[in-house]
Write a protein that holds these residues in place. Structure first.
Motif, PDB file in Angstrom:
ATOM      1  N   ASP A  49       9.626  60.239  47.057  1.00  0.00           N
ATOM      2  CA  ASP A  49       9.244  60.149  45.648  1.00  0.00           C
ATOM      3  C   ASP A  49      10.288  60.902  44.837  1.00  0.00           C
ATOM      4  N   ASP A  50      10.669  60.351  43.681  1.00  0.00           N
ATOM      5  CA  ASP A  50      11.683  61.017  42.864  1.00  0.00           C
ATOM      6  C   ASP A  50      11.105  62.151  42.032  1.00  0.00           C
ATOM      7  N   SER A  51       9.805  62.353  42.058  1.00  0.00           N
ATOM      8  CA  SER A  51       9.168  63.437  41.327  1.00  0.00           C
ATOM      9  C   SER A  51       9.002  64.650  42.237  1.00  0.00           C
ATOM     10  N   VAL A  52       9.547  65.790  41.817  1.00  0.00           N
ATOM     11  CA  VAL A  52       9.439  67.008  42.623  1.00  0.00           C
ATOM     12  C   VAL A  52       7.979  67.417  42.765  1.00  0.00           C
ATOM     13  N   SER A  53       7.221  67.326  41.677  1.00  0.00           N
ATOM     14  CA  SER A  53       5.830  67.768  41.721  1.00  0.00           C
ATOM     15  C   SER A  53       4.997  66.881  42.646  1.00  0.00           C
ATOM     16  N   VAL A  54       5.258  65.591  42.659  1.00  0.00           N
ATOM     17  CA  VAL A  54       4.534  64.703  43.577  1.00  0.00           C
ATOM     18  C   VAL A  54       4.849  65.061  45.021  1.00  0.00           C
ATOM     19  N   ARG A  55       6.121  65.297  45.305  1.00  0.00           N
ATOM     20  CA  ARG A  55       6.495  65.679  46.671  1.00  0.00           C
ATOM     21  C   ARG A  55       5.812  66.983  47.088  1.00  0.00           C
ATOM     22  N   LYS A  56       5.752  67.949  46.171  1.00  0.00           N
ATOM     23  CA  LYS A  56       5.095  69.210  46.502  1.00  0.00           C
ATOM     24  C   LYS A  56       3.588  69.025  46.685  1.00  0.00           C
ATOM     25  N   PHE A  57       2.956  68.332  45.762  1.00  0.00           N
ATOM     26  CA  PHE A  57       1.504  68.194  45.781  1.00  0.00           C
ATOM     27  C   PHE A  57       1.038  67.418  47.005  1.00  0.00           C
ATOM     28  N   VAL A  58       1.583  66.213  47.197  1.00  0.00           N
ATOM     29  CA  VAL A  58       1.166  65.385  48.332  1.00  0.00           C
ATOM     30  C   VAL A  58       1.634  65.997  49.643  1.00  0.00           C
TER      31      VAL A  58
END
Length: 936
Positions: A823-832
């Protein structure tokens, strides 16, 4: 669910990404003018919507969805984008101020009530009705506070007046000319010219601190934006109002002084008229131009404004083919005189060369005549002596003895032998040979003189080119003045006390370079204030003076100019950079980074050391822009820092972009060029000189051990057999030094570097290309890109070793399933990622499809979770690549996206995807889905 500390950490990551989106929307007007600008804004907006949905910020996700809808229109409405960006900014401020929960960010936090007027953007006054503006002007007839404010500003900023006033004059001349053309009828080219002039004037006014001028120009720009979009056509009344605004700007700047006029009233009336234009009903784009209408009757203009509006307009220029507006520079008269002197010498040199060429023509004619003469004599001799058609001469009886002949008769017989055919031919050939030898001697002398004359012309052309380059040079001191003013404002906003020092203000740079380093230097100054200088309390605690020092300096070094931004602040801690790099996913936990490599991390996009997200720091934008812009100029930026003592950023820039010197080399029969200012050493290396370094072969340069890399391996070319003595060029770029081995070093040459164009931009370590006299295109190597490519090659080699180890570890730890999250979103990578790790999965993350392909080549995974819309390689292309490879063809794939349309789902299923999940996800259901795929 996440603990409070983890939740706060995830929220800070989300805010960093969200502020990136706000920054992109703030630049929407410029981005939309570029090809692909709409797609670029759509990607960042879509990313924000997904991240906000995932974190539970439903109202922010709704704002992002509205932004997507606006961007989906053709053309997008820039005003709506600006309005929604303002709503988004206020919503993010509410979240950053400590909203109790994501769900608590309600509509009131995200969007003001429709009935209430939206707060104005900084520097842009709110719109007022014409009646209110006129009444306000009448109440201040006895005073003129705006005139006093402007006079005070220019009196206290004489340096600003020196460079801003001439620039503003040029822009206003363009405004007047464009308005005069628009009076004759609509013209898209003239409208674009008018918009550029007003936009540039607005930016210049805000930069130098002349806010009042910037406000009026900003109002004019809003009118022109509406006109370009077709929502507010430029009627004759609108052109008349813009003429009045042009006159008001001249009055404010003292270009059209009128002691009797009240500047306050004039400006208030003009702004009110501009507001009326902006508030008018939209006109369909396809409708014919409306009939001329008078100015709105609701506006009661004061007498000075009426006088200004009724002033005679400049007479229209005669109708000629319009040309695109051209940038201008001011050239010192002394330099113009030098140019004229050189032109005079050039004329003389040209006449001398012409005269030499006339002599060459004369000698050539003489040689042709001698050749024709020789050919004629040879033909005559052959005809007399060897022509078979001529009868053989009859043999004459033997002459009688010379007895009885006189001395004169005997002498005549002897002389007669010299005038036979053979004798005459031999003497003629000898004469012609002597003539040719004389002509050859003259030709040699003329050739030598012509060569001297041409060398003289070359010297003149070199001097002429140098003088033309000097004519384009402007002192960098005027640029320093702008940054000092903006830096002081930033320091006051950050509650810090800063003293600015400047050195080398007289150092000159090409005007095109000056224009392109404004943004990089501004970023560095703001970065220094935000990150480098401590607060007065912190400085007192460290035993420092409460006032920090920021130094802006410039100096010549060889054929380049060094521009430095230094501070005496806290410095940059390499250990902290390493920790932040691991925390933010820019480096693996086992990465070995020396101090220089750690300092170089600050130039990565998205990397930030700020502990909190503010409007000035924490968003991870700025320094990557600095390096990118400096690289475009064939320059370099380096950073040096000592903890507790300060930081120094150094920009190495070329003097000019017109002509540069380069070393011509060959690699695998390919001819290339290395910029001379990037080459530190040219040498030949013997086998005994090669050492074993930490990253492979190395050589000793001075006291340093420098990596030695064959250029052919970096470019993917065939490597020739090694020779006993290997030609090597030591180059410096991206803050590091590298020795590159080439096949042959030819010579030094002056070249004109041309850009590769948008299609080839970023392909290979090339900074441009040059066309030689033979028409051959020569690629120009970029030293910084070469160094980064070499570092990437070493990293790739280490990655292969790590991949082998990871495969072995995966076999040993087969009980822990591996998931690749893309995922290109840092927050999505961290959260998931945290969600899956808590469930017992071994999670590897990738920033986009291209990064995921590298990860898949390094290790085996049990499940692939991917987003769809990503830069470089999107989700569909990644899935297609996974299905094409035999090793990953059976890999289970889960699509995790905010796209829920039927066409998106159908396309994914056509590629073999069976599990399509839309954001936000429910933790238990998502973890169960991943676990079921692993067990299957």
């Amino acid at each position: 669910m996440a603990e409070p500390a983890e939740q706060e950490f995830l929220r800070s990551i989300f805010l960093m990404e969200a502020w990136d989106t706000v920054a992109a929307l703030d630049r929407a007007a410029a981005t939309l003018e570029r090809a692909g600008g709409v797609d670029e804004l759509f990607v960042v907006t879509h990313r924000l919507k997904g991240a906000a949905s995932l974190h539970g910020f439903s109202k922010i996700a709704a704002l992002a969805a509205e932004l997507e809808d606006v961007l989906g229109a053709r053309p997008p409405d820039a005003r709506k984008l600006s309005t929604l960006a303002g709503h988004l900014r206020r919503a993010l401020d509410a979240v950053a101020d400590g909203a109790p929960s994501p769900a608590g960010t309600g509509a009131e936090a995200a969007r003001p009530a429709e009935a209430a007027p939206a707060p104005a953007s900084p520097g842009v006054p709110t719109a007022r009705s014409p009646r209110a503006a006129a009444a306000a002007g009448a109440s201040r007839m006895s005073a003129d506070p705006l005139r006093k404010e402007l006079e005070t500003f220019f009196a206290g900023n004489a340096d600003v007046l020196a460079y801003f006033l001439p620039e503003a004059t040029e822009h206003l001349e363009d405004v007047t000319a464009a308005l005069s053309a628009l009076e004759r009828g609509p013209d898209a080219a003239e409208l674009a010219r008018l918009f550029r002039a007003v936009h540039t004037l607005k930016g210049a006014a805000y930069v130098v601190g002349c806010v009042r001028v910037g406000e009026v120009a900003h109002r004019m720009e809003d009118v022109l934006v509406a006109a370009r979009e077709g929502s507010r056509p430029l009627t004759p009344a609108a052109v008349e109002t813009l003429f009045a605004a042009d006159g008001a700007l001249r009055l404010m700047l003292g270009l059209a002084p009128d002691p009797r006029a009240s500047v306050t009233e004039v400006v208030a009336g003009v702004r009110a008229r501009l507001d009326v234009l902006l508030a008018g009903a939209p006109v369909p784009a396809a409708a014919p131009p409306p009939e001329p209408t008078p100015a709105p009757p609701a506006l009661a203009m004061p007498s000075p404004l009426a006088a200004l509006a009724s002033a005679p307009r400049p007479s229209p220029a005669r109708v000629e083919p319009r040309r695109a507006p051209r940038q201008t520079i001011r050239v010192n008269l002394e330099r113009l005189d030098s140019l004229m002197d050189l032109v005079g010498e050039m004329v003389i040199g040209r006449e001398r060369v012409d005269r030499r060429l006339d002599e060459v023509d004369r000698l050539s004619a003489s040689l042709l005549a001698s050749r024709a003469r020789l050919a004629q004599y040879v033909a005559d001799y052959e005809r007399r002596e060897f022509d078979p058609r001529r009868s053989m001469p009859v043999a004459k009886p033997a002459p009688a003895p010379t007895v009885g002949l006189s001395v004169a008769e005997l002498f005549a017989e002897l002389e007669f032998d010299r005038y036979d055919d053979a004798g005459i031919f031999a003497r003629t050939v000898a004469e012609i040979a002597a003539d040719i030898a004389e002509l050859q001697s003259e030709l040699t002398a003329v050739s030598r003189a012509l060569r001297d004359d041409i060398a003289h012309v070359h010297r003149i052309t070199g001097a002429l080119r140098s003088e033309i380059g000097r004519a384009r040079l402007v002192p960098i001191g005027s640029l320093f003045g702008r940054f000092v003013r903006q830096g002081q404002e930033a320091a006051r906003a950050a509650r810090k006390t800063v003293r600015f020092e400047t050195r080398g203000e007289a150092v000159e740079l090409d005007t095109s370079i000056i224009e392109q380093i404004v943004d990089p230097l501004l970023h560095l100054v703001q970065n220094t204030i935000a990150h480098g200088i401590e607060t007065p309390e912190e400085r007192h605690a460290c035993g420092k003076d409460a006032t920090g020092t920021v130094t802006l300096s410039a100096a010549h070094e060889g054929g380049a100019v060094l521009v430095e931004v230094a501070d005496d602040g806290r410095g940059i801690d390499p250990n902290r950079l390493r920790r932040r790099a691991v925390e933010q996913g820019f480096a693996p936990a086992d990465a070995e980074l020396d101090d220089n490599a750690a300092l170089d991390l600050v130039f990565l996009p998205g990397f930030s050391t700020a502990s909190a997200v503010t409007t000035a720091a924490g968003r991870g934008v700025g320094l990557d822009v600095v390096r990118t812009n400096v690289r475009r100029l064939n320059g370099e930026v380096e950073v040096r820092s000592v903890v507790g003592e300060g930081t120094r950023f150094t920009l190495r820039l070329p003097l000019t972009l017109l002509v540069s010197e380069a070393l011509m080399i060959t690699v695998d029969d390919e001819r290339m060029a290395v910029p001379l200012n990037a080459a530190q050493l040219v040498t030949e290396v013997r086998p005994d000189d090669v050492r074993s370094g930490p990253r492979g072969e190395a050589i000793v340069v001075g006291d340093d051990l420098v990596d030695l890399v064959p250029l052919s391996s970096l470019l993917g070319l065939e490597r020739l057999p090694r020779r006993p003595r290997r030609p090597v060029i030591v180059v410096r770029g991206a803050g590091r030094t590298l020795a590159i081995e080439v096949d042959e070093i030819l010579h030094k040459q002056e070249i004109v570097v041309k850009p590769l164009g948008a299609f080839l931009q970023g392909v290979g370590p090339y900074g441009g290309a040059s066309v030689g006299a033979d028409g051959r295109v020569t690629l120009v190597l970029d030293a910084g890109a070469l160094v980064e490519t070499a570092a990437g090659a070493v990293t790739a080699a280490r990655g292969e070793a790590r991949a082998a180890r990871s495969r072995a570890e995966a076999v040993a730890a087969a009980g822990r399933p591996r998931v690749l999250l893309v995922d290109d979103s840092v927050s999505v990578r961290k959260f998931v990622g945290q969600m899956l790790e808590k469930a017992g999965f071994d999670v590897t993350t990738a920033a986009d499809g291209a990064d995921a392909m590298v990860r898949l080549a390094e290790a085996a995974f049990d499940v692939l979770v991917t987003d769809l819309e990503m830069p470089r390689v999107n989700g569909y292309e990644l899935i297609e690549d996974v299905r094409r490879r035999a090793a990953t063809r059976e890999l289970p794939v889960i699509v995790l996206t905010t796209r829920a349309g039927d066409k998106h789902v159908a396309l994914a299923k056509s590629l073999g995807v069976e599990h399509y999940v839309t954001k936000p996800v429910e933790e238990h259901a998502f973890v169960s889905l991943v676990a079921s795929l692993v067990s299957a």
